[in-house]
Design a protein around this motif. Structure first.
Motif, PDB file in Angstrom:
ATOM      1  N   LEU A  76       0.815  -1.099   0.164  1.00 11.22           N
ATOM      2  CA  LEU A  76      -0.161   0.074   0.008  1.00 11.22           C
ATOM      3  C   LEU A  76       0.903   1.046   0.078  1.00 11.22           C
ATOM      4  O   LEU A  76       1.624   1.344   1.234  1.00 11.22           O
ATOM      5  N   ILE A  77       0.866   1.945  -1.041  1.00  9.52           N
ATOM      6  CA  ILE A  77       1.800   3.259  -1.039  1.00  9.52           C
ATOM      7  C   ILE A  77       0.724   4.113  -0.493  1.00  9.52           C
ATOM      8  O   ILE A  77      -0.195   4.662  -0.300  1.00  9.52           O
ATOM      9  N   ASN A  93       3.248  -0.066 -11.200  1.00 12.74           N
ATOM     10  CA  ASN A  93       4.660  -0.825 -10.918  1.00 12.74           C
ATOM     11  C   ASN A  93       4.285  -1.881  -9.955  1.00 12.74           C
ATOM     12  O   ASN A  93       5.155  -2.473  -9.319  1.00 12.74           O
ATOM     13  N   GLY A  94       3.142  -2.160  -9.370  1.00 11.71           N
ATOM     14  CA  GLY A  94       2.731  -3.306  -8.756  1.00 11.71           C
ATOM     15  C   GLY A  94       2.280  -3.002  -7.339  1.00 11.71           C
ATOM     16  O   GLY A  94       2.079  -3.978  -6.561  1.00 11.71           O
ATOM     17  N   ALA A  95       1.966  -1.824  -6.965  1.00  2.75           N
ATOM     18  CA  ALA A  95       1.360  -1.576  -5.771  1.00  2.75           C
ATOM     19  C   ALA A  95      -0.144  -2.021  -5.775  1.00  2.75           C
ATOM     20  O   ALA A  95      -0.869  -1.972  -6.810  1.00  2.75           O
ATOM     21  N   ASN A  96      -0.568  -2.609  -4.572  1.00  2.00           N
ATOM     22  CA  ASN A  96      -2.098  -3.267  -4.581  1.00  2.00           C
ATOM     23  C   ASN A  96      -3.093  -2.012  -4.182  1.00  2.00           C
ATOM     24  O   ASN A  96      -4.296  -2.185  -4.430  1.00  2.00           O
ATOM     25  N   ASP A  97      -2.639  -0.801  -3.790  1.00  2.00           N
ATOM     26  CA  ASP A  97      -3.382   0.084  -3.508  1.00  2.00           C
ATOM     27  C   ASP A  97      -2.797   1.382  -3.097  1.00  2.00           C
ATOM     28  O   ASP A  97      -1.337   1.325  -2.802  1.00  2.00           O
ATOM     29  N   TYR A  98      -3.350   2.641  -3.163  1.00  2.00           N
ATOM     30  CA  TYR A  98      -2.641   4.040  -3.035  1.00  2.00           C
ATOM     31  C   TYR A  98      -3.288   4.820  -2.269  1.00  2.00           C
ATOM     32  O   TYR A  98      -4.609   5.165  -2.623  1.00  2.00           O
ATOM     33  N   LEU A  99      -2.775   5.408  -1.150  1.00  2.00           N
ATOM     34  CA  LEU A  99      -3.709   6.230  -0.422  1.00  2.00           C
ATOM     35  C   LEU A  99      -2.971   7.618  -0.213  1.00  2.00           C
ATOM     36  O   LEU A  99      -1.599   7.383   0.119  1.00  2.00           O
ATOM     37  N   ALA A 100      -3.365   8.889  -0.548  1.00  2.00           N
ATOM     38  CA  ALA A 100      -2.575  10.010  -0.701  1.00  2.00           C
ATOM     39  C   ALA A 100      -2.605  10.750   0.800  1.00  2.00           C
ATOM     40  O   ALA A 100      -3.657  10.714   1.398  1.00  2.00           O
TER      41      ALA A 100
END
Length: 226
Positions: A76-77, A93-100
């Protein structure tokens, strides 16, 4: 479940780690991209929370290197880079999730639970095995609807058993997924916690649901052997 937090802002990293530890996770902390890359190469984690703006090695480069050798780790980025292009790049690039950032901790908790459910093909937050139910969000275990008083570590062990109901789980595997890297590999912590968990479950169920396989590990007792 074992989680690595990679965040160069030490105060934020520690705050996230402490919050997740209260949720019952085993958490390791890292403040440098290069060190994170080295840890991910030698340690076993179920999930990594990864910042991008890191000293030593950019988080996106860490992600690319990890994905060359490990497709199973959930990533999780968590980053201040919140543009659409950043999110697309991270996911591609392979992240499963992204939280800003900025973010609400409750949302981070929910996203982590969701990612870990995907790891075990789990569709909801409540695990059920025979008369035992475990709410992974509320961190409550019940037998026949009655709550049983388990410690955080006992809950984590029971959760791991219930996620692998047919598997014999070794002491080493439990140490890798339930404890962080500070535990002594020669510690008897696993045996002690299994013993206390077994005692509480046996008292509530009127039978021992945990089977010891000598030289192999532990597993949940099959219904046809009760």
């Amino acid at each position: 479940m074992r989680i690595l937090i990679v965040e160069d802002e030490a105060e934020l990293c520690d705050t996230i780690a402490e919050g997740l530890e209260l949720d019952g996770y085993a958490v390791d902390r890292c403040y440098d991209g290069k060190v994170a890359h080295e840890l991910l190469a030698v340690e076993t984690y179920d999930l990594a929370v990864l910042d991008l703006n890191l000293p030593g090695m950019d988080g996106m480069d860490v992600l690319r290197e990890v994905r060359k050798v490990n497709q199973e780790l959930k990533v999780l980025i968590l980053s201040a880079r919140g543009s659409v292009s950043d999110k697309v790049q991270g996911l591609d690039n392979g992240a499963n999730d992204y939280l800003a950032k900025p973010f609400a901790f409750e949302e981070l908790e929910a996203r982590i639970r969701s990612l870990l459910r995907r790891s075990f093909v789990q569709e909801n937050t409540v695990l059920v095995w025979n008369a035992i139910s475990l709410d992974t969000a509320k961190r409550i275990a019940c037998v026949n609807g009655e709550q049983i008083p388990l410690t955080k570590k006992e809950l984590s062990i029971l959760e791991y058993f219930m996620l692998h109901p047919t598997k014999v789980i070794s002491q080493e595997e439990l140490m890798e997924h339930i404890w962080n890297m500070e535990i002594d590999s020669f510690s008897n912590a696993v045996r002690v916690h299994i013993a206390t968990l077994r005692k509480k479950l046996k008292q509530a169920l009127a039978y021992d649901p945990i089977v010891t396989r000598i030289g192999q590990g532990y597993c949940l007792r099959r219904e046809d052997t009760m």
